[in-house]
Scaffold this motif. Structure first.
Motif, short mmCIF file in Angstrom:
data_model
loop_
_atom_site.label_atom_id
_atom_site.label_comp_id
_atom_site.label_asym_id
_atom_site.label_seq_id
_atom_site.Cartn_x
_atom_site.Cartn_y
_atom_site.Cartn_z
N GLU A 179 -6.53 -2.26 4.19
CA GLU A 179 -5.17 -2.02 4.66
C GLU A 179 -4.80 -0.55 4.54
O GLU A 179 -4.08 0.00 5.39
N ARG A 180 -5.29 0.10 3.48
CA ARG A 180 -5.06 1.54 3.34
C ARG A 180 -5.74 2.29 4.49
O ARG A 180 -5.19 3.23 5.06
N THR A 181 -6.94 1.87 4.85
CA THR A 181 -7.70 2.52 5.90
C THR A 181 -7.00 2.39 7.25
O THR A 181 -6.84 3.37 7.98
N THR A 182 -6.57 1.18 7.58
CA THR A 182 -5.89 0.99 8.86
C THR A 182 -4.50 1.61 8.84
O THR A 182 -4.03 2.15 9.85
N GLY A 183 -3.84 1.58 7.69
CA GLY A 183 -2.53 2.21 7.57
C GLY A 183 -2.62 3.71 7.77
O GLY A 183 -1.72 4.33 8.37
N GLN A 184 -3.70 4.30 7.27
CA GLN A 184 -3.90 5.74 7.44
C GLN A 184 -4.08 6.10 8.91
O GLN A 184 -3.53 7.09 9.40
N LEU A 185 -4.85 5.30 9.61
CA LEU A 185 -5.03 5.53 11.05
C LEU A 185 -3.70 5.47 11.79
O LEU A 185 -3.41 6.30 12.66
#
Length: 504
Positions: free
Chosen positions: A102-108
């Motif tokens: 979720e952090r990864t997709t949120g960063q994108l």
């Protein structure tokens, strides 16, 4: 859901096998075969990235933002594959990996929103003054422009957030730079799934296939070939000091030297000021132990060193930390190599002059248990070995005689990602003396907390003076990370018809 990888590289939209292979070493289940990277495969990927740049580097901000959001959606669509695969490969728990995804997709998505606003372009305009005496001024405009293909090295400790789709990749793509990723051998199946998400997003958005490629790991020559390729313009790296420094030196020795944005090592010192220690020493001891042992200590912001004034309050803090760490069970480490290095690091600290052993425990092949040591400031100040990062749940308490010696110890630290002050109202005078020192030493200075965990937002700095990172003016987390892969261009008297669209 079980995933069976094909073990191939993704190069310019095609899955490509290699002549040689390596076998993964998951914590559970059987190892799988993956093609080894080679310099020839690296060259194919970089050449494709260069070809793609002439299109992708000149896309609109909206097109790139939509691409980042599509990548995020494709990663989430593969969540049921990613989580169990990453758990098996890394030994990390489900909740941690769900949060990391979720952090990864949120960063994108955050980067997509950020580039839509356009502020990161730092656009400036000085209008022409044709009648100025003694000389006229031309029309001058400035804007940040993408630098070209970027190399990214996947990190071992974050199979999602600092790997194939991590901050380096996301920020380079946001800037308009194609990316070639060297996947980490610790989680190749996870990397393959995420690379497939990129492939799908590229096809959906109709972008050149060379915008993203991933080459699995191999011998050191693969990484060397990537950073030395004449078409690579910058490198993003998170990893060990030794490995990062070797790649950094290769970048500097190129015929055309390029920036190497490496996050290499940090012990993230915490300073316990007297009044805070007196008021809540036991609480701080327990809290430090929890932060130190979280995730087997495999965080770049792990607070490995505490500096505290000796005395009864310090002893209460130490007792509480020791009890909490003793009660902490074994934890699986990311790789056998990391586990072995942790044990060796503990043994090295244990044998240093003046070091008091408070807790050492036997560790199995791939498991870690906390280590705890104590040393007086006099011995700390004369031994640089004690300030070296040991990746894992190892803590070192440095005791000082008084506030003056605490300041002396603070000045002795090299560059850090974080530095923390635990303080109460009556500690403000000493905190004020320490602040100018700590802001020179660290990229993030915090109060009354524990540094493990990095918020992804506009104001975050995840970097610091060497050896925390190789470029003290950059961050690998937060929206300012995009600036690493841009350079300013001034346009003098350029007609509007041929100016970049963002300047018109």
């Amino acid at each position: 859901m079980t995933f069976t990888p094909h073990g191939k590289h993704l190069i310019a939209g095609a899955w490509v096998a290699g002549a040689e292979s390596f076998t993964s070493t998951p914590t559970t289940g059987e190892g799988q075969s993956f093609s080894k990277g080679t310099p020839a495969l690296v060259d194919q990927a970089v050449q494709a990235a260069e070809d793609a740049f002439w299109t992708y580097g000149y896309t609109t901000r909206e097109e790139r933002a939509a691409f980042l959001e599509t990548i995020a959606a494709e990663i989430e669509a593969r969540a049921d594959l990613i989580t169990p695969t990453a758990m098996a490969e890394s030994g990390l728990p489900e909740a941690r990996l769900v949060g990391e995804r979720e952090r990864t997709t949120g960063q994108l998505k955050l980067f997509a929103d950020h580039i839509r606003k356009g502020d990161y372009l730092d656009r400036r305009h000085d209008e022409a003054l044709p009648n100025r005496a003694p000389l006229p001024r031309p029309d001058l405009r400035l804007m940040q422009r993408p630098i070209g293909p970027v190399a990214v090295f996947g990190a071992s400790n974050f199979p999602l957030a600092f790997s194939v789709a991590g901050g380096d990749t996301a920020s380079a793509l946001a800037a308009g730079c194609p990316v070639v990723v060297k996947g980490h051998e610790a989680h190749p199946a996870t990397s393959e799934i995420v690379a497939d998400a990129f492939k799908a997003a590229i096809e959906t958005c109709g972008l050149p296939a060379g915008v993203f490629s991933m080459v699995h790991g191999g011998a050191h020559k693969v990484g060397a070939a990537l950073v030395q390729h004449h078409l690579i313009n910058a490198v993003g790296f998170t990893g060990s000091l030794a490995g990062g420094r070797a790649l950094f030196d290769l970048c500097a020795k190129r015929v055309n030297p390029i920036p190497f944005f490496g996050e290499l090592g940090s012990v993230n010192p915490m300073f316990l000021l007297p009044e805070a220690l007196s008021a809540r020493g036991e609480e701080l001891g327990k809290g430090w132990a929890g932060s130190l042992a979280m995730g087997a200590g495999q965080f770049c912001t792990n607070p490995g060193i505490v500096v505290v004034i000796e005395g009864a309050e310090e002893e209460a803090f130490t007792k509480a930390a020791l009890a909490a760490l003793t009660a902490t069970g074994s934890q699986v480490m990311l790789t056998e190599g990391i586990a072995s290095a942790y044990v060796k690091g503990g043994a090295k600290i244990k044998t240093q002059p003046g070091v008091q052993e408070l807790l050492t425990q036997m560790c199995d092949r791939r498991e870690a248990k906390p280590f705890l040591f104590k040393v007086k400031a006099e011995d700390w100040l004369t031994n640089e070995t004690l300030s070296e990062e040991v990746f894992g749940p190892l803590g070192l308490i440095v005791t000082v005689k008084d506030a003056a010696q605490m300041i002396e110890v603070a000045k002795s630290f090299e560059g850090q990602l974080t530095a923390t002050l635990h303080m109460d109202e009556a500690d403000m005078a000493l905190a004020g003396q320490l602040m100018p020192i700590l802001e020179r030493k660290a990229g993030r200075v915090m109060a009354n907390g524990f540094p493990t965990g990095v918020e992804v937002c506009d104001s975050m700095v995840h970097g610091g003076p060497y050896p925390a990172s190789t470029n003290f003016g950059a961050t690998s987390v937060g929206t300012m990370a995009i600036r690493r892969f841009l350079r300013p261009v001034c346009y003098q008297n350029i007609p509007s018809a041929v100016l970049p669209l963002d300047l018109v």
